[in-house]
Motif scaffolding. Structure first.
Motif, PDB file in Angstrom:
ATOM      1  N   UNK B  27       0.833  -1.205   0.000  1.00 19.30           N
ATOM      2  CA  UNK B  27       0.000   0.000   0.000  1.00 19.30           C
ATOM      3  C   UNK B  27       0.872   1.261   0.000  1.00 19.30           C
ATOM      4  N   UNK B  28       1.913   1.251   0.845  1.00 23.28           N
ATOM      5  CA  UNK B  28       2.797   2.417   0.938  1.00 23.28           C
ATOM      6  C   UNK B  28       3.561   2.622  -0.373  1.00 23.28           C
ATOM      7  N   UNK B  29       3.944   1.510  -1.011  1.00 24.94           N
ATOM      8  CA  UNK B  29       4.659   1.621  -2.298  1.00 24.94           C
ATOM      9  C   UNK B  29       3.766   2.272  -3.349  1.00 24.94           C
ATOM     10  N   UNK B  30       2.489   1.850  -3.390  1.00 19.35           N
ATOM     11  CA  UNK B  30       1.568   2.417  -4.385  1.00 19.35           C
ATOM     12  C   UNK B  30       1.396   3.919  -4.179  1.00 19.35           C
ATOM     13  N   UNK B  31       1.244   4.319  -2.916  1.00 15.78           N
ATOM     14  CA  UNK B  31       1.073   5.755  -2.622  1.00 15.78           C
ATOM     15  C   UNK B  31       2.338   6.527  -2.979  1.00 15.78           C
ATOM     16  N   UNK B  32       3.489   5.932  -2.656  1.00 17.59           N
ATOM     17  CA  UNK B  32       4.760   6.604  -2.920  1.00 17.59           C
ATOM     18  C   UNK B  32       4.996   6.762  -4.421  1.00 17.59           C
ATOM     19  N   UNK B  33       4.760   5.683  -5.176  1.00 20.25           N
ATOM     20  CA  UNK B  33       4.962   5.733  -6.637  1.00 20.25           C
ATOM     21  C   UNK B  33       4.035   6.782  -7.249  1.00 20.25           C
ATOM     22  N   UNK B  34       2.783   6.811  -6.783  1.00 27.98           N
ATOM     23  CA  UNK B  34       1.832   7.807  -7.310  1.00 27.98           C
ATOM     24  C   UNK B  34       2.331   9.214  -7.006  1.00 27.98           C
ATOM     25  N   UNK B  35       2.956   9.384  -5.820  1.00 26.83           N
ATOM     26  CA  UNK B  35       3.409  10.722  -5.421  1.00 26.83           C
ATOM     27  C   UNK B  35       4.647  11.168  -6.201  1.00 26.83           C
ATOM     28  N   UNK B  36       5.653  10.264  -6.342  1.00 27.50           N
ATOM     29  CA  UNK B  36       6.897  10.751  -6.968  1.00 27.50           C
ATOM     30  C   UNK B  36       6.920  10.581  -8.488  1.00 27.50           C
ATOM     31  N   UNK B  37       6.093   9.620  -9.022  1.00 26.09           N
ATOM     32  CA  UNK B  37       6.133   9.403 -10.478  1.00 26.09           C
ATOM     33  C   UNK B  37       4.814   9.758 -11.153  1.00 26.09           C
ATOM     34  N   UNK B  38       3.790  10.032 -10.349  1.00 30.06           N
ATOM     35  CA  UNK B  38       2.481  10.330 -10.923  1.00 30.06           C
ATOM     36  C   UNK B  38       1.898   9.147 -11.663  1.00 30.06           C
ATOM     37  N   UNK B  39       2.344   7.951 -11.315  1.00 31.67           N
ATOM     38  CA  UNK B  39       1.893   6.749 -12.017  1.00 31.67           C
ATOM     39  C   UNK B  39       1.127   5.836 -11.074  1.00 31.67           C
ATOM     40  N   UNK B  40      -0.061   5.467 -11.507  1.00 28.47           N
ATOM     41  CA  UNK B  40      -0.891   4.607 -10.679  1.00 28.47           C
ATOM     42  C   UNK B  40      -0.657   3.152 -11.073  1.00 28.47           C
ATOM     43  N   UNK B  41      -0.215   2.345 -10.125  1.00 30.01           N
ATOM     44  CA  UNK B  41      -0.023   0.923 -10.387  1.00 30.01           C
ATOM     45  C   UNK B  41      -1.185   0.154  -9.779  1.00 30.01           C
ATOM     46  N   UNK B  42      -1.641  -0.882 -10.449  1.00 31.58           N
ATOM     47  CA  UNK B  42      -2.691  -1.743  -9.910  1.00 31.58           C
ATOM     48  C   UNK B  42      -2.075  -2.875  -9.108  1.00 31.58           C
ATOM     49  N   UNK B  43      -2.890  -3.615  -8.348  1.00 36.03           N
ATOM     50  CA  UNK B  43      -2.348  -4.707  -7.510  1.00 36.03           C
ATOM     51  C   UNK B  43      -1.689  -5.813  -8.318  1.00 36.03           C
ATOM     52  N   UNK B  44      -2.232  -6.103  -9.522  1.00 33.93           N
ATOM     53  CA  UNK B  44      -1.638  -7.145 -10.367  1.00 33.93           C
ATOM     54  C   UNK B  44      -0.266  -6.736 -10.856  1.00 33.93           C
ATOM     55  N   UNK B  45      -0.148  -5.475 -11.258  1.00 35.04           N
ATOM     56  CA  UNK B  45       1.151  -4.959 -11.721  1.00 35.04           C
ATOM     57  C   UNK B  45       2.144  -4.964 -10.569  1.00 35.04           C
ATOM     58  N   UNK B  46       1.687  -4.472  -9.404  1.00 29.41           N
ATOM     59  CA  UNK B  46       2.577  -4.355  -8.241  1.00 29.41           C
ATOM     60  C   UNK B  46       3.129  -5.713  -7.826  1.00 29.41           C
ATOM     61  N   UNK B  47       2.213  -6.677  -7.588  1.00 31.90           N
ATOM     62  CA  UNK B  47       2.702  -7.957  -7.067  1.00 31.90           C
ATOM     63  C   UNK B  47       3.371  -8.807  -8.150  1.00 31.90           C
ATOM     64  N   UNK B  48       3.033  -8.555  -9.443  1.00 33.28           N
ATOM     65  CA  UNK B  48       3.769  -9.215 -10.525  1.00 33.28           C
ATOM     66  C   UNK B  48       5.221  -8.758 -10.495  1.00 33.28           C
ATOM     67  N   UNK B  49       5.409  -7.455 -10.317  1.00 30.77           N
ATOM     68  CA  UNK B  49       6.772  -6.895 -10.279  1.00 30.77           C
ATOM     69  C   UNK B  49       7.500  -7.339  -9.008  1.00 30.77           C
ATOM     70  N   UNK B  50       6.790  -7.328  -7.863  1.00 34.15           N
ATOM     71  CA  UNK B  50       7.413  -7.752  -6.598  1.00 34.15           C
ATOM     72  C   UNK B  50       7.899  -9.195  -6.710  1.00 34.15           C
ATOM     73  N   UNK B  51       7.058 -10.048  -7.324  1.00 35.50           N
ATOM     74  CA  UNK B  51       7.435 -11.461  -7.480  1.00 35.50           C
ATOM     75  C   UNK B  51       8.737 -11.586  -8.287  1.00 35.50           C
ATOM     76  N   UNK B  52       8.805 -10.848  -9.406  1.00 33.85           N
ATOM     77  CA  UNK B  52      10.015 -10.932 -10.257  1.00 33.85           C
ATOM     78  C   UNK B  52      11.250 -10.391  -9.515  1.00 33.85           C
ATOM     79  N   UNK B  53      11.043  -9.278  -8.802  1.00 34.57           N
ATOM     80  CA  UNK B  53      12.179  -8.673  -8.089  1.00 34.57           C
ATOM     81  C   UNK B  53      12.674  -9.589  -6.968  1.00 34.57           C
TER      82      UNK B  53
END
Lengths: 181, 101
Positions: B27-53
């Motif tokens: 949740x904090x990552x989504x808020x932070x990304x929206x704040x510094x990059x102006x980009x809204x990530x969805x839960x599928x995108x977020x956890x897909x990326x977290x899994x790969x990382x």
């Protein structure tokens, strides 16, 4: 929306849900439960990726054989085309000959529910076969808005069958509206 | 071309940049990304990326706090992020110099 998102989580494999399921559920409870979030969750499910991959393979395969696909599409749509043309000749232009000559043979098929359904769906299937492999539709969310972009590069044979199928769909829709409204 | 496409930010990179400031949960990552990059990530995108990382060893999960799992950069993740940012900075420098030429 939260319920739909929890259902959408089932599209993910069990090991994945064991590892990340609770975190995604917590995210949903934290308020990430909009239509955008639901679409994102569904679109990133491995099952959705597999289906997209399979459809893309089929589409590519069809696109490499445009003439064969156009011939198959034409064969599918031809019975409906013949029926629509002879019906228009009889009931719109007052030329009953062609309709009356095929009516005895066509009636058992046309009046059967399965036959009727096949005839109605044929132009849609033919259009899909002839045109869809050569089109590219991109749909996505851009800054909170739904954005769609379509590109088409259709060979002439497929274009002819596609236009013919689309015309049949329009004529049948006009007929249906005239009969039912 | 939309503004979104012009930004073209890779979700994995955004997550790494977010975690560079310290451990965060989803949740904090989504808020932070929206704040510094102006980009809204969805839960599928977020956890897909977290899994790969996670699989690549660039981030790791920390013990759960109040039903939320924080993640932090690993040392490999920090090295990788520094390299990516240097590469981007280099590209930006070349791009700017060619535009002003």
């Amino acid at each position: 929306m939260k319920t739909l998102m929890r259902i959408a989580l089932r599209l993910y494999p069990t090991p994945w849900r064991r590892r990340y399921g609770n975190e995604v559920r917590q995210l949903i409870d934290d308020g990430h439960a909009s239509p955008f979030d639901l679409a994102d969750l569904v679109a990133h499910a491995p099952l959705a990726a597999t289906v997209r991959g399979e459809l893309s393979t089929v589409k590519s395969h069809l696109a490499t054989h445009p003439t064969r696909v156009a011939v198959v599409a034409l064969a599918i749509v031809l019975p409906t085309a013949v029926l629509v043309v002879v019906s228009v000749l009889k009931y719109v232009l007052g030329v009953p000959g062609p309709f009356d000559s095929i009516e005895p043979g066509a009636t058992p098929f046309v009046t059967h529910p399965i036959g009727e359904t096949v005839l109605i769906l044929a132009p849609y299937v033919a259009f899909g076969l002839a045109v869809v492999p050569f089109t590219r539709l991109r749909v996505g969310w851009t800054e909170g808005r739904l954005a769609a972009r379509a590109e088409a590069s259709v060979p002439l044979t497929s274009l002819v069958v596609g236009v013919m199928s689309a015309a049949l769909i329009v004529v049948m829709a006009i007929y249906w509206i005239a009969e039912n409204l | 071309m939309s503004n979104d496409r012009r930004r073209g930010a890779d979700p994995s990179l955004l997550i790494l940049i977010s975690l560079a400031a310290g451990p965060r949960h989803g949740h904090a990552m989504l808020l932070d990304v929206a704040a510094f990059a102006g980009q809204r990530l969805g839960p599928g995108t977020l956890y897909g990326a977290i899994e790969r990382l996670e699989q690549d060893g660039l981030i790791e999960a920390l013990p759960e706090v109040e039903r939320r799992t924080p993640y932090r950069l690993t040392s490999n993740g920090s090295t990788y992020l520094a390299g990516r940012l240097d590469g981007l900075q280099n590209l930006a420098r070349i791009g700017r110099s060619r535009m002003s030429a």
